[in-house]
Write an enzyme that holds these catalytic residues in place. Structure first.
Site, PDB file in Angstrom:
ATOM      1  N   GLY A 116       1.343   5.486  -5.242  1.00  0.00           N
ATOM      2  CA  GLY A 116       0.956   4.578  -6.313  1.00  0.00           C
ATOM      3  C   GLY A 116      -0.545   4.525  -6.495  1.00  0.00           C
ATOM      4  O   GLY A 116      -1.266   5.397  -6.032  1.00  0.00           O
TER       5      GLY A 116
ATOM      6  N   VAL B 184      -4.181   1.906  -6.598  1.00  0.00           N
ATOM      7  CA  VAL B 184      -4.807   0.664  -6.156  1.00  0.00           C
ATOM      8  C   VAL B 184      -6.010   0.410  -7.065  1.00  0.00           C
ATOM      9  O   VAL B 184      -6.818   1.310  -7.286  1.00  0.00           O
ATOM     10  CB  VAL B 184      -5.264   0.739  -4.686  1.00  0.00           C
ATOM     11  CG1 VAL B 184      -5.921  -0.556  -4.257  1.00  0.00           C
ATOM     12  CG2 VAL B 184      -4.092   1.067  -3.765  1.00  0.00           C
TER      13      VAL B 184
ATOM     14  N   ASP C  38       1.384   6.876  10.754  1.00  0.00           N
ATOM     15  CA  ASP C  38       0.740   7.636   9.682  1.00  0.00           C
ATOM     16  C   ASP C  38      -0.754   7.321   9.610  1.00  0.00           C
ATOM     17  O   ASP C  38      -1.304   7.066   8.542  1.00  0.00           O
ATOM     18  CB  ASP C  38       1.415   7.359   8.340  1.00  0.00           C
ATOM     19  CG  ASP C  38       1.086   8.399   7.275  1.00  0.00           C
ATOM     20  OD1 ASP C  38       0.711   9.541   7.654  1.00  0.00           O
ATOM     21  OD2 ASP C  38       1.192   8.095   6.081  1.00  0.00           O
TER      22      ASP C  38
END
Length: 177
Positions: free
Chosen positions: A5, A7, A135
């Site tokens: 996505g 930000v 991650d």
């Protein structure tokens, strides 16, 4: 913008605070939904910590293509990978002018402080919530102009059951051999 996505810097009008607004398009794939739910659950349940990005809330937006909006602490210097790109460009310009800048930005001291902050955040997650991040990479390490270093993006984090994490996840570029 990232894999999941975008930000953007946003003003939270009620208290005039600058925050980060992460918008993630919702995919109908169960794996993506599970990852989103996992990230939101972790962010909601983890108490404030100096090395974990702050979480202010989230909502589902049906008005714009079904997306999840996550409101979180704004880190004005951005992610470590963006800082490294800027640093490399700066180094190449300085080198063209006959100046050797290698000792200015990323010294042993600054790298050790970044490493300490990341490890402190990971230790906090594990000791208090039995959560492993899985991650850690430069794009998930955020830095602000006050010198705070915080980890973010808990989409592939996992709550340990009997001290075992039984699946391979993360970004292969940053995995150990």
């Amino acid at each position: 913008s990232g894999n999941s996505g975008t930000v953007i810097k946003t003003l939270h009008v009620p208290d005039s605070r600058i925050i980060a607004k992460k918008t993630i398009p919702v995919d109908n794939k169960p794996m993506v939904k599970n990852q989103l739910v996992r990230e939101l659950t972790i962010m909601k349940n983890v108490k404030t910590h100096a090395n974990i990005v702050g979480f202010y809330g989230a909502f589902y937006n049906t008005q714009t293509n079904n997306e999840i909006v996550i409101l979180m602490e704004y880190m004005d210097c951005g992610s470590l990978d963006k800082i490294l790109v800027t640093y490399k460009r700066w180094c190449s310009r300085q080198h063209e002018e006959g100046f050797d800048p290698r000792t200015l930005w990323f010294t042993e001291l600054s790298i050790s402080k970044i490493s300490h902050a990341v490890l402190n955040g990971l230790t906090y997650l594990y000791n208090n919530y039995k959560i492993i991040h899985r991650d850690i990479k430069p794009s998930n390490v955020l830095i602000n102009s006050k010198g705070f270093v915080k980890i973010c993006d808990f989409g592939v984090s996992k709550k340990l059951i009997n001290s075992m994490a039984d699946t391979f996840v993360g970004t292969s570029t940053y995995m150990s051999p």
